[in-house]
Structures are given as C-alpha cells and as structure tokens.
Design an enzyme around this catalytic site. Structure first.
Site, PDB file in Angstrom:
ATOM      1  N   ILE A  98       0.838  -1.196   0.000  1.00 13.49           N
ATOM      2  CA  ILE A  98       0.000   0.000   0.000  1.00 13.49           C
ATOM      3  C   ILE A  98       0.870   1.241   0.000  1.00 13.49           C
ATOM      4  CG2 ILE A  98      -1.794   1.270   1.256  1.00 13.49           C
ATOM      5  CD1 ILE A  98      -2.335  -1.482   2.694  1.00 13.49           C
ATOM      6  N   CYS A  99       0.490   2.214  -0.822  1.00 17.34           N
ATOM      7  CA  CYS A  99       1.222   3.480  -0.807  1.00 17.34           C
ATOM      8  C   CYS A  99       0.373   4.521  -0.093  1.00 17.34           C
ATOM      9  CB  CYS A  99       1.518   3.928  -2.243  1.00 17.34           C
ATOM     10  SG  CYS A  99       2.416   5.478  -2.310  1.00 17.34           S
ATOM     11  N   LEU A 100       0.682   4.717   1.173  1.00 20.57           N
ATOM     12  CA  LEU A 100      -0.068   5.688   1.968  1.00 20.57           C
ATOM     13  C   LEU A 100       0.925   6.368   2.904  1.00 20.57           C
ATOM     14  CD1 LEU A 100      -2.858   6.830   2.788  1.00 20.57           C
ATOM     15  CD2 LEU A 100      -3.032   4.983   4.442  1.00 20.57           C
TER      16      LEU A 100
END
Lengths: 169, 421
Positions: A98-100
């Site tokens: 996940i890119c957060l």
C-alpha cells in the site's frame, strides 16, 4: 489482573499497547473494519478486514489485510498489506503493498490499528491518483464501469476455496 | 489473552470519557510521569515521548517541531492521574453496582407506575430516573426513622401503589435548584428544613441545611450525627459506599494512614535520597566514542557491560530515557536507581523475546508441521461451500453467506457487529 504487576514494571511495553488496541477495537463499533491477532501466542501479527465504504465503487466488497508490528511499535509504523487482491491506484495488485503516507514517513505514534484501517477504508473511495502504484487503475478511475469490471476480475471473496492463511504460512 | 484495564471497563460514556482523557495517546495507559510539550501543549508519558523524540523531532499528535528541552513535567496532571488510579477501582465497582440496581429497579418501578398514569413525573422510567428513585426510596426509609419535621412526606406504611408519588417529591426537593418545577404540589426546597439527605459525595446522612458546609469541608463535617443507625441491609450498603468514597478522598489528601495508604510512594523507604536520581543525564554522541568510553558510561550508572557495542549503546540510550523520565515525576513517585536498573533489564528481556515470538524464521517449519491441518481445513471448506445452497434455500443471499466465518480459517476476524455482542 495477574498482568498488572508486569505492566507496572514495563510502562510503554509493546504487548500492553497492542492488547490495549485490541480491546479498543473490540469494544468500539467501527463499522466495516475489524482486526485480530492471527494467533493467541503472537500479538505482533494480525489479520484485519476492511469493507468497502458505502457509496463507493468498493461497496459490498470486503478485503483481508495482514498487519505486522515492528518491535519498536508504536514508534515505527506497522507493515500493512492487502491479502485479498485489490485493484486500486495506490495498492500493488500483485503484492498487496500500500502506498499511503501515514504508513511511511507520516506515521505517528498516536496512530493505531483502528485509525489506520479507517484511513485505508477511506482511501478505497478516495484514491490519490497523483502517485499511483497501479497506473492502470489510476488511468481507469475516471471510467467507473470499466474500473468496476477490472476490480471484480481481480477480486476474490474472503471465504474463497484457497484461504490466504493456508497459502501464506 | 490478558486482562487489560481500559476505558471500556466503564458502563457509561461519561466515565469512559473521563478514563480515556487520562490516558497517554502513545501507550494507551494512564499517564505515567506526564510531560507537556511547550509550544503545542500536548501531553504524553515522559518515557513515551522521550522514545518518540529519538526518531522524530515533532509532536506525535500535531507534528509541531519540538525537542527534549521543550518537555515540562505536568505535576498537576500527575496528581490527578494518581488520584484517579486509586479511585478507579472503587468507581468501577460503584458504577457496576449502580447499573445492576438501576436495571433491577427499572423493572420494578415500571410495574408499580403503570396503574398510576395520572402522575406523569414518576411514571417516567428512564434508567437514570429509575436509579434516582431507587436511591430516594432508600432515603425515605431512613427519614421515617428520624425525627425530622419533613417526615410528613412519608406515611408510615406506604403501599406500593402510593410510593412512587411520594418518592418523586423527595427526589425533587433533594435535587433542588437543578430541577426547578412549576408543579404547584411541589414542596419547595427549604434550606432551613431539618430534612436529612444522603450527601452526594460521601453518602453520609447530613441535614439538608448543612449539606453545603459539609461538602465544602471535604465531607468531614457531618453536621449533626444521624440520630439512629438503621441496621437494614440498605444502610449497610450505604456505609460501604461511604468508606469507599472516603478512601478516595484520603488517597488524594496525603494522609498516609488507613488501609489504602499503599498508593503513597509505593511504600518505599525515602530516608536515603541518594537512592533516587536527582540529576539529569546528558545524551552522549556514541559515534565518536571508543568502546572503552562507552563501557565507562555504563559503569558510571552501574549498568552491566555484557553484549557488544550495539547492545551497550542501546542499553545506555534506554537507561537515559527512563532515568530522565523518572525525574519528570514528583519525588514520591520516582523510581530508585535499583528500580531503574530492574526496569532496564525487563525492557531488554522483552526486546530479546520479540524476534523469536514473531515467528518469521520458522515459517517453513510451521507450514510443514501444520500441513495436514491445512489440508483438512481446505477439504472441510470445499465441503462447506457446496453445502450452503440447500441450507439457505435462497440463492439470492449467497453473497451474504460467503461472508460468514466458516471453519476454513478459524482466525478470520469476525465482523464488528458480531464482536459487540
């Protein structure tokens, strides 16, 4: 209450904080999110589920996540990824990564499993298309029909024949 | 799973909010040596925020830039939390007792008031009014024992049917200014009356006219002692609540006598101040220090020099944190050097346990050992997925049945609706 003495000796212990979070998650009613340790013996590996927020293209879908906590949690962010394939601009379809920002450099010690899962839930409906991991999904986002088609092609319901637990461990 | 005290222990939202507001947002525990960050004003346990500041240089809550020099011990909050720690278990007990009482009287009051629909005030049976009715009813029983002139309120042998009406009068008189009412039948609150009421703070029986001085004096001045002591069970419970409350106040007041005095300074012998840290330790620049110098630093604090250079640095760093953190507490709450070393050892032991318990290294082993189990579960799952249609008999909700946990993976988190029950 046998644990209280141990707790008094080690304020800020990771296991205490994790049991605290578990308790909060169980007692509070956060619709559409849940998380549990995968086993009783190890509080550092959890499985979570997120239901797609209503009114978004993800409505009605549920996603399993795996959450693992570093030994210096909460000073370092937990590692979270999707176990259920998730077609989303900010999620890697193959690995579930996940890119957060709050899971990377914007992590803060006051965040918890609950706050992170809520953030992820809202990320589902409001992707950040400016820095996509899945460029295909980012490009398709503007055409919902096509997007839904690709989403469902990759989606696998939670109780599918091949439970991730059996495959992964 | 261990028993974790947390805000959800309390049955009501107000107490939950109180408990939650006294907890550090980093560790989720009641504040332990709270410090305030000057600049933004956020509070954390000293140990928690000192560990945070090793990695980041901002406030964990609002990300405002900060540093160790901005930490100020919050001694008022420390006292509040100390008092709350003592009070918590009593309040918890009382809140639970009150809830059971309310639930019980809720049922009985509802029964009694149904025929008396002409008296709306007493017929309202919200849990809180039921609870206050219960309390007032107890009150009425006592008043009939004493010689107070207002006792006319209560007739000698109240029938169950009449009771709620009488009770509500006493109740209103008792609440007084809080609940002004235009009811012409109401008996006005007369500060000079001889009515005896339960003190809302300590539960003692106090004449209404001296209730304010009584509370102002910290519930010490009883005014006039109750003329008679009833030995009824309700009285016994009342006395119990009284001792509970007075032990709460005793805990905050600094008196070190009584059965609950163990909260004070953990009963340590404070006659030798040299055992308690008084000087802050400065951070060291480990990178420029030679092994010998680092060992020297450890030796200065009487810390072991086992392990390698990395272990020494880690040990010294954490010791600095807990040492400086204990200095943020009031003198009576500070750890001794011996306790700090004990805490450090505990921390190292826990750190050492982590990698093993994470079980990352033995994934293959684990898979092999449990292969049979997985196969069995998969087979069971296959059998189960074939079953549902005939069982449900409605293909329309098959999507629903997919979500319900099956034996496929017993560790699947249950949905939140299910968990609340």
């Amino acid at each position: 209450m046998a644990t209280t003495t141990a707790a008094a000796e080690a304020p800020g212990s990771v296991t205490k904080r994790l049991s605290n979070e578990l308790m909060t998650l169980m007692m509070s009613s956060s619709p559409g999110i849940s998380a549990f340790p995968k086993s009783d013996s190890n509080l550092f590996d959890w499985a979570g589920t997120i239901e797609g927020p209503t009114g978004t293209i993800y409505e009605g879908l549920a996603f399993r996540m795996s959450i693992s906590f570093p030994s210096n949690y909460p000073y370092a962010a937990p590692t979270i990824k999707f176990d259920t394939p998730c077609y989303h601009p900010n999620v890697d379809l193959a690995t579930g990564a996940i890119c957060l920002d709050i899971l990377q450099d914007k992590w803060s010690a006051v965040y918890s499993v609950q706050t992170v899962l809520l953030s992820l839930q809202s990320l589902l409906g409001e992707p950040n298309n400016a820095s996509p991991l899945n460029t295909d999904a980012a490009n398709t986002w503007s055409s919902p029909k096509e997007y839904k088609e690709r989403l469902m092609k990759n989606y696998r319901p939670l109780n599918d024949d091949k439970p991730p637990a059996g495959k992964k461990i | 799973m261990m028993d974790v005290p947390d805000p959800s222990d309390f049955p009501t939202p107000d107490l939950r909010a109180l408990d939650a507001s006294l907890r550090c947002t980093i560790c989720g525990e009641l504040y332990d040596g709270p410090v305030m960050l000057t600049g933004c004003g956020h509070c954390f346990c000293s140990v928690c925020v000192r560990q945070h500041i090793q990695r980041e240089s901002d406030c964990p809550s609002c990300r405002m830039k900060t540093s160790e020099v901005a930490f100020r011990p919050n001694s008022v909050l420390e006292e509040v939390v100390g008092a709350w720690k003592e009070a918590r278990k009593h309040v918890l007990d009382m809140a639970r007792v009150e809830q059971t009482l309310a639930a019980r009287s809720h049922a009985s009051v509802a029964l009694q008031t149904i025929p008396e629909s002409s008296n709306p005030p007493s017929a309202s049976v919200t849990p809180s009014s039921a609870r206050s009715l219960k309390r007032k009813r107890r009150n009425v029983d006592y008043v009939s024992d004493s010689e107070s002139s207002e006792v006319v309120l209560v007739d000698g042998s109240p029938t169950p049917k009449k009771r709620p009406g009488k009770v509500s009068k006493v109740s209103r008189a008792n609440r007084g200014s809080e609940q002004p009412s235009s009811d012409p039948e109401e008996i006005p609150l007369d500060p000079n009356s001889n009515e005896i009421i339960d003190c809302p703070m300590c539960g003692k029986r106090v004449p209404l006219r001296s209730i304010n001085p009584h509370i102002d004096s910290g519930c010490k001045d009883v005014g006039r002692p109750p003329s008679k002591i009833s030995l009824s069970p309700t009285k016994a419970r009342n006395n119990n609540a009284k001792t509970q409350w007075s032990s709460l106040f005793g805990a905050g007041g600094g008196s070190s006598g009584g059965p609950d005095s163990k909260g004070k300074g953990k009963g340590k012998d404070r006659s030798s101040p040299s055992e308690i840290p008084t000087e802050r330790l400065a951070n060291a620049s480990y990178d420029v220090l030679k092994d010998k110098q680092i060992k020297q630093l450890l030796a200065e604090q009487n810390l072991p020099t086992t392990g390698d250079r990395k272990a020494w640095i880690r040990r010294h760093k954490h010791y600095l944190i807990i040492h400086n953190a204990t200095l943020d507490k009031a003198m009576k709450n500070r750890s001794t050097f011996a306790e700090l070393r004990q805490e450090l050892k505990h921390w190292e032991d826990e750190k050492a346990k982590k990698p093993a318990s994470a079980g990352v290294s033995d994934v293959v082993e684990y898979t092999k050992a449990n292969d049979g189990e997985f196969k069995r579960l998969v087979q069971e799952a296959r059998r189960n997925t074939k079953k549902p249609p005939p069982k449900d008999a409605s293909p329309g909700i098959s999507g629903q049945s997919e979500k319900t946990p099956s034996p496929v993976a017993p560790d699947i988190p249950v949905k939140s609706e299910d968990m609340e029950t």
